[in-house]
Scaffold this active site. Structure first.
Site, PDB file in Angstrom:
ATOM      1  CD  GLU A   1       9.238  -6.031   7.078  1.00  0.00           C
ATOM      2  OE1 GLU A   1       8.915  -4.931   6.563  1.00  0.00           O
ATOM      3  OE2 GLU A   1       9.079  -6.286   8.292  1.00  0.00           O
TER       4      GLU A   1
ATOM      5  CE  LYS B   1      -3.483   2.411   2.692  1.00  0.00           C
ATOM      6  NZ  LYS B   1      -4.407   2.405   3.825  1.00  0.00           N
TER       7      LYS B   1
ATOM      8  CE  LYS C   1       5.903  -0.878  10.116  1.00  0.00           C
ATOM      9  NZ  LYS C   1       4.902  -0.213   9.296  1.00  0.00           N
TER      10      LYS C   1
ATOM     11  CG  HIS D   1      -3.173 -35.885  15.881  1.00  0.00           C
ATOM     12  ND1 HIS D   1      -3.376 -37.129  16.433  1.00  0.00           N
ATOM     13  CD2 HIS D   1      -4.146 -35.719  14.955  1.00  0.00           C
ATOM     14  CE1 HIS D   1      -4.417 -37.706  15.837  1.00  0.00           C
ATOM     15  NE2 HIS D   1      -4.906 -36.866  14.940  1.00  0.00           N
TER      16      HIS D   1
ATOM     17  CD  GLU E   1      -1.801  -4.481  11.381  1.00  0.00           C
ATOM     18  OE1 GLU E   1      -2.423  -4.292  10.332  1.00  0.00           O
ATOM     19  OE2 GLU E   1      -0.577  -4.749  11.404  1.00  0.00           O
TER      20      GLU E   1
ATOM     21  N   GLY F   1      -4.674  -1.858   5.109  1.00  0.00           N
ATOM     22  CA  GLY F   1      -3.866  -2.976   4.607  1.00  0.00           C
ATOM     23  C   GLY F   1      -4.533  -4.324   4.831  1.00  0.00           C
ATOM     24  NE  ARG F   2      -6.454  -3.966  10.930  1.00  0.00           N
ATOM     25  CZ  ARG F   2      -5.836  -2.793  11.070  1.00  0.00           C
ATOM     26  NH1 ARG F   2      -4.695  -2.561  10.449  1.00  0.00           N
ATOM     27  NH2 ARG F   2      -6.341  -1.846  11.834  1.00  0.00           N
TER      28      ARG F   2
HETATM   29  O1  F6P Z   1       3.313  -2.789   9.665  1.00  0.00           O
HETATM   30  C1  F6P Z   1       1.958  -3.079   9.596  1.00  0.00           C
HETATM   31  C2  F6P Z   1       1.417  -2.829   8.219  1.00  0.00           C
HETATM   32  O2  F6P Z   1       1.288  -1.460   8.023  1.00  0.00           O
HETATM   33  C3  F6P Z   1       0.102  -3.530   7.983  1.00  0.00           C
HETATM   34  O3  F6P Z   1      -0.976  -2.832   8.469  1.00  0.00           O
HETATM   35  C4  F6P Z   1       0.125  -3.683   6.506  1.00  0.00           C
HETATM   36  O4  F6P Z   1      -0.797  -4.645   6.072  1.00  0.00           O
HETATM   37  C5  F6P Z   1       1.556  -4.101   6.285  1.00  0.00           C
HETATM   38  O5  F6P Z   1       2.286  -3.336   7.222  1.00  0.00           O
HETATM   39  C6  F6P Z   1       2.089  -3.898   4.908  1.00  0.00           C
HETATM   40  O6  F6P Z   1       2.028  -2.563   4.527  1.00  0.00           O
HETATM   41  P1  F6P Z   1       2.212  -2.146   3.028  1.00  0.00           P
HETATM   42  O7  F6P Z   1       1.130  -2.755   2.231  1.00  0.00           O
HETATM   43  O8  F6P Z   1       2.137  -0.645   3.023  1.00  0.00           O
HETATM   44  O9  F6P Z   1       3.571  -2.625   2.571  1.00  0.00           O
END
Ligand code: F6P
Length: 550
Positions: A243, A237, A520, A411, A380, A294-295
């Site tokens: 990452e 987003k 972060k 199990h 979240e 995002g979620r």
């Molecule tokens: O760090 C949490 C978060 O902001 C989530 O809410 C989101 O889904 C995820 O990181 C990834 O964010 P982005 O889509 O901006 O890379």
């Protein structure tokens, strides 16, 4: 497949805040009465003390032959048996009073009206718009309030463009591998859904999901790929998540180092940050909007991997199932409204019984990533300690959500569910007819899910010794006729709205996630210290560990 530029919504809609519907409406005013100050809360306390904590499910079934019918609920694509929960009619009535006294309907309607209910970011929360079927979208655009009408047209255009691109990828035999690079909502949703709908996946297309920054994940995927056969989908987003940016840069490097030349053809971006995607060198972009959290973004362009896997019509069916559940949540009276009943049950368990976790048990390998997906969705969203006004709350909010597919969990940790000292409500998800199975397997699977729910409730008397099962352990049973794009859409939307309900009762902002920020920031400070060895200003433990890690 022709590479093309498709920027989705114009930049104005992609601004990090206030760039869309939120600007057209006033931020929602002061929150309603705090739940623990309502008469219904006090009545629920009394109800718990006098009846709730003593409720015995076995006695409740013996006393009421209609309990199953009384406490089950049909909703679009999902049947829910709530009868094995620690509730009775009086408790449900009080919970519904609580919902009304906390202004649940008003909060729900504010979301659907496009108000800026995400107050800390001054954003509307309108992921439901993404799943309105096209004709309804266009019709609504004529009559919807201005703040929504503007967005509807763009939603429709972006969806069409994204699905057309998905179809071109499907038709392009040279593209055999699609690698989604994203994390959190930009990974969990599409990954969960692609796995869930494996039976609908186009043969000849392999989908890979890379999220972790550890390098091992991406390296492992790349080992088997060829640049000319690969499409990288950079899903973020913000297009700023460390990452995803690190993995995207490494993927691009690998692509070029292995003879790949046509970035435009082999990379696509899914982001609200078109400028950053362009700067990265990606010209094919499908956008979305700041009012999509995002979620909650699986329904947006973030769903591209799913659309490639199951096709445009499959994706539209997925949206249609979700839309049906939206309509159910929006229009059904509270007492028959499944997301409302589930969300209120969550409040009852968390705040009155004091249960601190819920286990999710999908009896389906296809749904193996559902627990992970729901962890982000619920924790979240509702893992918050202050109310909408920033005031600390004196009561508990989100439970810990955890689980594995059945029968595997049986199990592993079901021992604890049956005989441990903590009561953990379990949410079973079962599918009546499976798309793929082998003779005899499904009846065994279904027998097991029924047996586990039965055993949790009934228990077994063995004089309190090692073989004694106390029973009276609650569970919810969600049943799908089949796992299809439509039923999956409905199931996920059900979960979204139940999280909305408990968040609204608690009076928290379910749509921000400030709690992920501190770590972060600290990681950015620590990273160069791993090279330099500088431990100045660090606490003793972090300094000691950093030295060991160098
Ligand atoms: O760090 C949490 C978060 O902001 C989530 O809410 C989101 O889904 C995820 O990181 C990834 O964010 P982005 O889509 O901006 O890379």
């Amino acid at each position: 497949m022709n590479a093309e530029r498709s920027d989705g919504p114009p930049r104005a809609s992609s601004a990090p805040s206030g760039g869309s519907a939120a600007h057209a409406v006033a931020s929602v005013g002061a929150s309603g009465p705090r739940c623990d100050r309502t008469p219904a809360w006090a009545a629920l306390r009394t109800q718990y003390a006098t009846a709730g904590k003593k409720l015995d499910l076995r006695e409740a079934f013996a006393a009421n032959p209609h309990r199953f019918a009384d406490f089950s609920q049909d909703a679009p694509h999902v049947f829910a048996d709530l009868s094995k929960n620690l509730i009775d009619a009086a408790t449900e009535t009080l919970l519904l009073d609580l919902a009304r006294q906390c202004g649940l309907e008003g909060r729900r309607d504010a979301m659907f009206a496009g108000d800026a209910i995400n107050r800390t970011e001054n954003r509307a929360v309108m992921h439901f718009l993404l799943r309105n079927p096209a004709p309804a979208l266009m019709q609504q655009a004529q009559t919807a309030p201005e703040n929504i009408a503007n967005e509807l047209v763009q939603v429709h255009e972006t969806l069409d463009a994204m699905l057309a691109f998905a179809e071109r990828v499907r038709a392009d035999a040279a593209i055999t591998d699609i690698v989604n690079i994203g994390i959190g909502g930009s990974d969990l949703g599409p990954q969960m859904a692609v796995l869930a709908l494996e039976a609908f996946r186009q043969p000849g297309k392999r989908l890979h999901f890379v999220s972790n920054i550890d390098g091992q994940e991406l390296a492992g995927v790349l080992e088997d790929l060829k640049p000319q056969n690969t499409l990288f989908v950079i899903a973020s987003k913000t297009f700023a998540t460390i990452e995803t940016m690190t993995n995207a840069a490494s993927a691009k490097q690998w692509f070029e180092a292995h003879g790949g030349t046509d970035i435009a053809r082999h990379f696509a971006a899914l982001t609200t940050n078109v400028a950053a995607a362009n700067a990265f060198g990606v010209s094919t972009n499908f956008g979305f909007w700041d009012w999509v959290g995002g979620r909650y973004s699986l329904w947006s362009a973030i769903g591209l991997p799913l659309a490639i896997a199951i096709g445009a019509q499959g994706f539209r069916n997925f949206l249609a199932g979700a839309h049906a559940m939206d309509q159910h949540f929006r229009a059904t009276p509270l007492a028959q409204n499944l997301p409302v009943r589930l969300g209120l049950l969550d409040v009852w368990y968390r705040n009155f019984h004091g249960f601190s976790s819920r286990s999710i048990a999908p009896y389906s390998t296809a749904l193996r990533r559902l627990p992970a997906y729901l962890q982000q969705l619920e924790m979240e969203s509702n893992g918050k300690r202050v109310d909408l006004d920033g005031q600390a709350l004196p009561f508990a909010t989100a439970p810990v959500l955890w689980g594995e597919p059945g029968t595997n969990g049986q199990h592993a940790y079901f021992q604890m569910l049956h005989q441990g000292t903590e009561v953990v409500p379990v949410e079973f998800v079962a599918i009546k007819r499976v798309a793929r199975s082998l003779p005899g397997h499904n009846d065994k699977l279904l027998a097991n899910v029924l047996a586990q729910a039965q055993a949790l409730m009934q228990g077994k008397d063995d004089g309190g010794g090692h073989k004694h099962f106390p029973g009276n352990r609650p569970s919810t049973f969600l049943l799908l006729e089949e796992l299809t794009p439509a039923s999956l859409g409905a199931l996920i939307t059900l979960q979204e709205h139940r999280v909305f309900v408990s968040g609204a009762i608690w009076g928290i902002n379910s749509f921000d996630q400030w709690g992920v920020e501190l770590g972060k920031v600290l990681a950015r400070d620590i990273e160069p210290r791993l090279q330099s060895g500088d431990t100045a200003g660090l606490d003793g433990s972090t300094a000691g560990l950093l030295q060991r890690l160098r």
